[in-house]
Design a protein around this motif. Structure first.
Motif, PDB file in Angstrom:
ATOM      1  N   TRP A 158     -12.480  -1.754  11.920  1.00  0.00           N
ATOM      2  CA  TRP A 158     -11.332  -1.757  11.007  1.00  0.00           C
ATOM      3  C   TRP A 158     -10.013  -1.807  11.780  1.00  0.00           C
ATOM      4  O   TRP A 158      -9.032  -2.358  11.306  1.00  0.00           O
TER       5      TRP A 158
ATOM      6  N   ALA B 184      -1.236  -3.163   1.130  1.00  0.00           N
ATOM      7  CA  ALA B 184      -2.672  -2.939   1.343  1.00  0.00           C
ATOM      8  C   ALA B 184      -2.927  -2.383   2.737  1.00  0.00           C
ATOM      9  O   ALA B 184      -3.738  -1.471   2.916  1.00  0.00           O
ATOM     10  N   ARG B 185      -2.219  -2.914   3.729  1.00  0.00           N
ATOM     11  CA  ARG B 185      -2.396  -2.438   5.109  1.00  0.00           C
ATOM     12  C   ARG B 185      -1.921  -0.997   5.264  1.00  0.00           C
ATOM     13  O   ARG B 185      -2.562  -0.187   5.917  1.00  0.00           O
TER      14      ARG B 185
ATOM     15  N   THR C  74       2.336   5.063   9.967  1.00  0.00           N
ATOM     16  CA  THR C  74       2.778   5.567   8.666  1.00  0.00           C
ATOM     17  C   THR C  74       4.281   5.394   8.507  1.00  0.00           C
ATOM     18  O   THR C  74       4.758   4.934   7.460  1.00  0.00           O
TER      19      THR C  74
ATOM     20  N   SER D  99       7.710  -0.925   3.347  1.00  0.00           N
ATOM     21  CA  SER D  99       7.813  -0.851   1.883  1.00  0.00           C
ATOM     22  C   SER D  99       9.262  -0.941   1.431  1.00  0.00           C
ATOM     23  O   SER D  99       9.568  -1.620   0.440  1.00  0.00           O
TER      24      SER D  99
ATOM     25  N   LYS E  60      -9.217   8.549   8.060  1.00  0.00           N
ATOM     26  CA  LYS E  60     -10.448   9.262   7.720  1.00  0.00           C
ATOM     27  C   LYS E  60     -11.556   8.963   8.743  1.00  0.00           C
ATOM     28  O   LYS E  60     -12.252   9.873   9.196  1.00  0.00           O
TER      29      LYS E  60
ATOM     30  N   TYR F 261      -1.183   1.375   2.716  1.00  0.00           N
ATOM     31  CA  TYR F 261      -1.587   2.422   1.774  1.00  0.00           C
ATOM     32  C   TYR F 261      -3.062   2.381   1.399  1.00  0.00           C
ATOM     33  O   TYR F 261      -3.541   3.253   0.690  1.00  0.00           O
ATOM     34  N   TRP F 262      -3.791   1.394   1.874  1.00  0.00           N
ATOM     35  CA  TRP F 262      -5.225   1.366   1.647  1.00  0.00           C
ATOM     36  C   TRP F 262      -5.974   1.447   2.977  1.00  0.00           C
ATOM     37  O   TRP F 262      -6.848   2.286   3.143  1.00  0.00           O
ATOM     38  N   MET F 263      -5.601   0.585   3.919  1.00  0.00           N
ATOM     39  CA  MET F 263      -6.320   0.541   5.181  1.00  0.00           C
ATOM     40  C   MET F 263      -5.956   1.704   6.106  1.00  0.00           C
ATOM     41  O   MET F 263      -6.820   2.260   6.782  1.00  0.00           O
ATOM     42  N   GLN F 264      -4.695   2.102   6.123  1.00  0.00           N
ATOM     43  CA  GLN F 264      -4.262   3.178   7.020  1.00  0.00           C
ATOM     44  C   GLN F 264      -4.939   4.516   6.689  1.00  0.00           C
ATOM     45  O   GLN F 264      -5.416   5.190   7.595  1.00  0.00           O
ATOM     46  N   PRO F 265      -5.024   4.928   5.408  1.00  0.00           N
ATOM     47  CA  PRO F 265      -5.765   6.164   5.126  1.00  0.00           C
ATOM     48  C   PRO F 265      -7.249   6.068   5.467  1.00  0.00           C
ATOM     49  O   PRO F 265      -7.850   7.055   5.908  1.00  0.00           O
ATOM     50  N   ALA F 266      -7.838   4.881   5.301  1.00  0.00           N
ATOM     51  CA  ALA F 266      -9.249   4.714   5.675  1.00  0.00           C
ATOM     52  C   ALA F 266      -9.425   4.861   7.179  1.00  0.00           C
ATOM     53  O   ALA F 266     -10.386   5.492   7.646  1.00  0.00           O
TER      54      ALA F 266
END
Length: 168
Positions: free
Chosen positions: A129, A93-94, A48, A55, A104, A96-101
């Protein structure tokens, strides 16, 4: 300088920080009973932080391209502009999309109140993943090496205005 920091951070994350979180010395440090849960949680905290830095460097790279265009009149070639935008989009994408997935799936795979079948499915999903995420990290580090080379070795000369144009 931004390209160097961006590349260095990506290499350190892909080859240093992320593998260290799941290494044997980390297992010895936190114990085998706590190893899978806490080591992956530590890796996600580091990831994170890295993607916040990623970013920031992305925004600076885009600002640099815009400043080069506005102040020097150098419009970047479309392939390099597309390359930088692809770096930005893959990183976002890596991060802010894949890291939260992944977070979880990690929580589901180690949750006590989650049924065993769902925990096993989440663990399989986390592993697959995770491999995709590590592959993307390697591609990003390699692509950032190309970007660093491009910034360090510009192909087109600067456009200077000659003094003859300002004669009255």
């Amino acid at each position: 300088m931004n390209a160097g920091v961006w590349f260095g951070a990506a290499v350190f994350f892909a080859f240093g920080a992320e593998p260290a979180a799941t290494s044997r010395p980390m297992r010895d440090l936190i114990g085998t009973a706590n190893f899978p849960y806490y080591s992956e949680a530590i890796g996600q905290i580091v990831a994170t932080r890295f993607f916040h830095l990623y970013s920031t460097c992305s925004v600076l790279a885009l600002a640099y391209l815009m400043a080069e265009w506005l102040y020097f009149g150098k419009y970047p070639p479309r392939r390099w502009l597309g390359f930088v935008f692809a770096l930005v989009l893959f990183g976002l994408a890596r991060g802010y999309w894949m890291q939260p997935a992944l977070k979880k799936l990690h929580e589901l795979s180690h949750g006590r109140a989650v049924p065993i079948e769902q925990r096993e499915a989440a663990a399989r999903g986390f592993r697959s993943w995770g491999l995709v995420a590590k592959s993307i990290d390697l591609v990003l580090a390699t692509s950032l090496a190309v970007y660093l080379w491009r910034v360090g070795n510009p192909s087109d000369p600067m456009r200077f205005v000659s003094a003859n144009k300002f004669r009255s």
